[in-house]
Design an enzyme around this catalytic site. Structure first.
Site, short mmCIF file in Angstrom:
data_model
loop_
_atom_site.label_atom_id
_atom_site.label_comp_id
_atom_site.label_asym_id
_atom_site.label_seq_id
_atom_site.Cartn_x
_atom_site.Cartn_y
_atom_site.Cartn_z
N LYS A 1 0.87 -1.18 0.00
CA LYS A 1 0.00 0.00 0.00
C LYS A 1 0.90 1.22 0.00
CE LYS A 1 -4.45 0.65 0.05
NZ LYS A 1 -5.53 -0.28 -0.34
N ASP B 1 -6.97 4.13 -4.66
CA ASP B 1 -7.65 3.92 -3.38
C ASP B 1 -8.32 5.27 -3.09
OD1 ASP B 1 -7.63 1.76 -1.05
OD2 ASP B 1 -7.48 3.69 -0.05
N1 GLU Z 1 -7.18 -0.07 -3.12
C1 GLU Z 1 -7.90 -1.24 -3.49
C2 GLU Z 1 -7.95 -2.20 -2.32
O1 GLU Z 1 -8.03 -1.76 -1.21
C3 GLU Z 1 -7.41 -1.86 -4.79
C4 GLU Z 1 -5.97 -2.22 -4.85
C5 GLU Z 1 -5.49 -2.65 -6.24
O2 GLU Z 1 -6.29 -2.70 -7.15
O3 GLU Z 1 -4.30 -2.93 -6.35
O4 GLU Z 1 -7.99 -3.39 -2.45
#
Ligand code: GLU
Length: 450
Positions: free
Chosen positions: A130, A170
């Site tokens: 993240k 996100d």
């Molecule tokens: N931010 C999204 C999650 O919390 C997607 C992450 C992504 O697609 O890599 O899963």
């Protein structure tokens, strides 16, 4: 060799808190997983010998950097950005970027940790990561957002790659931001590669990615209900948020005949007893995705209630889908949901329910769909975007949607396989945690002490 008795939850958490002081969200996320998997650790010598829990709760690496950019008035502005590469045991790091004024390392560590198990549950080869920044996109012009994204990618680009780490969106990072980020990556590297997901459809994005988290959460709810011999048609839901997750959860709820009564943003929530119909949803999408306006405009236009500064959990409905942000359902909200006889709570956002609230819901026998399982549809379609980019092909919307439904069904089955009944209902938290954990842990054991 580590003895069996060491694996006491309180003892483990005590050490983790000592090593990671002042990170309450990270502590909360770890506690939930460790509580589920500790019986498995106690009975699996290989996990204990390999110190799997200690390794899994220590990110592989954390990159912190300064982002310097210029605002429209010509002022030089400085933000802090991070990429937490948590665990790449089962695939390249994968996870979103969050832009929000409150983003800090604690938030990104909890999200990266959760992502590791969520990505594992999808069955696709993706590790967990993240990233993000304390950049506040509110009130910024397109030009300012572009300059910030370009400046951020100037540093981030050296740490990512299609076989290394593949960021996505996100909170605060959607199509516009991903376009700017990808453009700068391509300029600096002279490579057109699948290093980001959630890209625009004209430059390598996947059909259905934008809708995937919200649609996937409703598919997960549908699986749960089918297992219980129930359905969505003729039911009601309360949804929080009005971003990517909430908008497309409402869209799918409508399609399956379930009426959504609420939506919200950081200013408050709207309550529309007639339901957010497809037509009203189009207005809401335009308001939030294009004009980036405030949600009271929905109430002004359609003549319904707007509750300033409040969350929607007091409204009576069959299902509650928190799709806004972490810890948005606290113990008091949970008690209200229980007294309103809610049937299920499905987490569209990441960790939207506090630990106390989860306990209250579970003790009341309310079905609880945890984020790792319920909102995995987004990252799953990101995984499909990576596959399409690698193959240099583009699947149709229908093809992607079929795969998404299959993945959500698979996640539900994995949860059932690893869960037990508590208070008369399936413990999806335990099921999701153990299923997600096992795949990662087995890979780590195979690698030896790395
Ligand atoms: N931010 C999204 C999650 O919390 C997607 C992450 C992504 O697609 O890599 O899963």
């Amino acid at each position: 060799m580590t003895s069996k008795s060491f694996y006491d939850l309180d003892c483990f958490m005590h050490g983790l808190k000592r090593r990671n002081p002042a990170e309450p969200n990270f502590h909360q996320a770890v506690h939930e997983v460790v509580e589920s998997v500790i019986p498995l650790i106690r009975e699996t010598q290989a996990y204990r010998d390999a110190s799997i829990l200690e390794r899994l709760t220590e990110p592989d690496r954390i990159i912190t950097f300064r982002v310097t950019w210029m605002d429209d008035a010509g002022n030089t502005r400085v933000n802090r950005a991070w990429r937490v590469q948590f665990n790449n045991s089962i695939g390249p790091y994968k996870g979103g970027l969050r832009f929000h004024k409150d983003v800090d390392l604690d938030t990104l560590k909890f999200l990266g940790f959760e992502q590791t198990f969520k990505n594992s549950l999808t069955g696709l080869p993706m590790g967990g990561a993240k990233g993000g920044s304390n950049f506040n996109p509110k009130g910024k012009s397109d030009g300012e957002v572009m300059r910030f994204c370009h400046a951020m990618m100037t540093e981030l680009q050296r740490h990512i790659g299609e076989d290394t780490d593949v960021p996505a969106g996100d909170i605060g990072v959607g199509g516009r931001e991903l376009g700017y980020l990808f453009g700068q990556y391509k300029r600096l590297n002279n490579r057109f590669a699948g290093v980001l997901t959630g890209k625009g459809l004209s430059f390598g994005g996947s059909a259905g990615r934008k809708e995937a988290t919200g649609h996937g959460a409703v598919y997960f709810l549908k699986e749960i209900l089918e297992h219980q011999g129930e359905g969505l048609s003729g039911k009601t839901a309360i949804v929080s948020g009005s971003g990517n997750v909430a908008l497309y959860a409402i869209e799918k709820l409508n399609e399956l005949g379930c009426k959504t009564l609420t939506a919200s943003d950081s200013s408050g929530f709207i309550f529309d007893p007639d339901g957010i119909t497809d037509e009203k949803l189009e207005f809401l999408k335009e308001l939030k995705e294009v004009r980036r306006g405030r949600i009271h405009e929905y109430a002004d236009k359609f003549g319904c209630e707007f509750h300033a500064g409040k969350r929607p959990w007091s409204v009576k409905a069959d299902f509650a889908l928190p799709c806004a942000t972490q810890n948005e359902i606290d113990a008091e909200d949970a008690r209200e949901l229980v007294s309103n006889n809610v049937h299920a709570v499905i987490e569209g956002a990441n960790m939207p329910t506090t630990a106390d609230a989860v306990l209250i819901l579970q003790q009341a026998g309310i079905t609880f769909g945890p984020a790792k399982a319920a909102n995995a549809g987004g990252v799953a379609v990101s995984g499909l975007e990576q596959s399409q980019n690698a193959l240099r092909i583009a699947w149709t919307h229908e093809e992607v949607d079929n795969r998404l439904q299959g993945i959500m069904r698979g996640i539900h089955q994995k949860c059932l396989r690893h869960s037990e009944e508590v208070h008369g209902t399936v413990d999806y938290i335990k099921g999701a945690n153990i299923a997600g954990f096992t795949k990662v842990a087995d890979a780590m054991v195979a690698y030896g002490a790395v």
